[in-house]
Design a protein around this motif. Sequence first.
Motif, PDB file in Angstrom:
ATOM      1  N   THR A  73      -0.844  -4.085   3.139  1.00  0.00           N
ATOM      2  CA  THR A  73      -0.563  -2.673   2.900  1.00  0.00           C
ATOM      3  C   THR A  73      -1.796  -2.079   2.221  1.00  0.00           C
ATOM      4  N   PRO A  74      -1.982  -0.777   2.283  1.00  0.00           N
ATOM      5  CA  PRO A  74      -3.153  -0.186   1.621  1.00  0.00           C
ATOM      6  C   PRO A  74      -3.253  -0.529   0.130  1.00  0.00           C
ATOM      7  N   THR A  75      -2.145  -0.519  -0.571  1.00  0.00           N
ATOM      8  CA  THR A  75      -2.161  -0.848  -1.998  1.00  0.00           C
ATOM      9  C   THR A  75      -2.580  -2.293  -2.215  1.00  0.00           C
ATOM     10  N   GLU A  78      -6.364  -2.715  -1.434  1.00  0.00           N
ATOM     11  CA  GLU A  78      -7.236  -2.256  -2.523  1.00  0.00           C
ATOM     12  C   GLU A  78      -7.305  -3.292  -3.640  1.00  0.00           C
ATOM     13  N   ARG A 123     -14.906   5.495   2.840  1.00  0.00           N
ATOM     14  CA  ARG A 123     -13.506   5.051   2.917  1.00  0.00           C
ATOM     15  C   ARG A 123     -13.291   4.193   4.157  1.00  0.00           C
ATOM     16  N   CYS A 126      -7.201   2.558   7.226  1.00  0.00           N
ATOM     17  CA  CYS A 126      -6.265   1.443   7.410  1.00  0.00           C
ATOM     18  C   CYS A 126      -5.655   1.471   8.808  1.00  0.00           C
ATOM     19  N   HIS A 130       0.024   2.401   8.780  1.00  0.00           N
ATOM     20  CA  HIS A 130      -0.289   2.952   7.464  1.00  0.00           C
ATOM     21  C   HIS A 130      -1.116   4.236   7.571  1.00  0.00           C
ATOM     22  N   HIS A 132      -3.571   5.163   6.037  1.00  0.00           N
ATOM     23  CA  HIS A 132      -4.175   5.585   4.774  1.00  0.00           C
ATOM     24  C   HIS A 132      -5.654   5.222   4.769  1.00  0.00           C
ATOM     25  N   GLN A 133      -6.358   5.725   3.782  1.00  0.00           N
ATOM     26  CA  GLN A 133      -7.763   5.392   3.622  1.00  0.00           C
ATOM     27  C   GLN A 133      -7.968   4.722   2.272  1.00  0.00           C
ATOM     28  N   ASP A 135     -10.594   3.723  -0.653  1.00  0.00           N
ATOM     29  CA  ASP A 135     -11.844   4.219  -1.220  1.00  0.00           C
ATOM     30  C   ASP A 135     -12.762   3.030  -1.533  1.00  0.00           C
TER      31      ASP A 135
END
Length: 168
Positions: A73-75, A78, A123, A126, A130, A132-133, A135
């Motif tokens: 997942t993006p979280t 990261e 960035r 994803c 998702h 999302h981007q 950073d």
Amino acid sequence: MRQLRDTVWQRRGTSWVWDEEARNQICVANEVWSLRQFLRASKAPGSWPDDLPSNGGKTLVVAGLDGSLDLLTPTDAETWLGDAIKPAILSFQDEYEGDAALTFWLPGGHNRVRAHAATDEVRWLCHMPHGHQIDLGRIFWGKANEYPQEILLRDGGRPAGLFHLRIT
């Protein structure tokens, strides 16, 4: 974003390369390390090789970062980039004292790495669903956005990747 036509990225620093021609300038397929090999070497004292496998012993090319990011997942991605990948990059830099190049091979990176022209933020887009981007600048170089440079193989060409001399 500043552009780089010099070949310094082939001998020093950290690069994220998505252009096959650029990758072929520094290695052949059987010299590429898996992400697992890279992470394993970063954690075990004395595991980095004396001579790197590519570019006359000056470069290590690593594949698999993009696929690993797609599984998270993006979280989680990261967190993993900050807790596992960045320390591995720092270990590489420390081992070779800035006198070697680390290159992440990202074959689809031209569609996934986004550099914002006005701010130079970088960035990672994803994988769906998702969308999302992540950073990358915040994670890898602490938002010092003036430092990454677009790698150009020829004047007027499309960027072949990104180069950063030293991650801190």
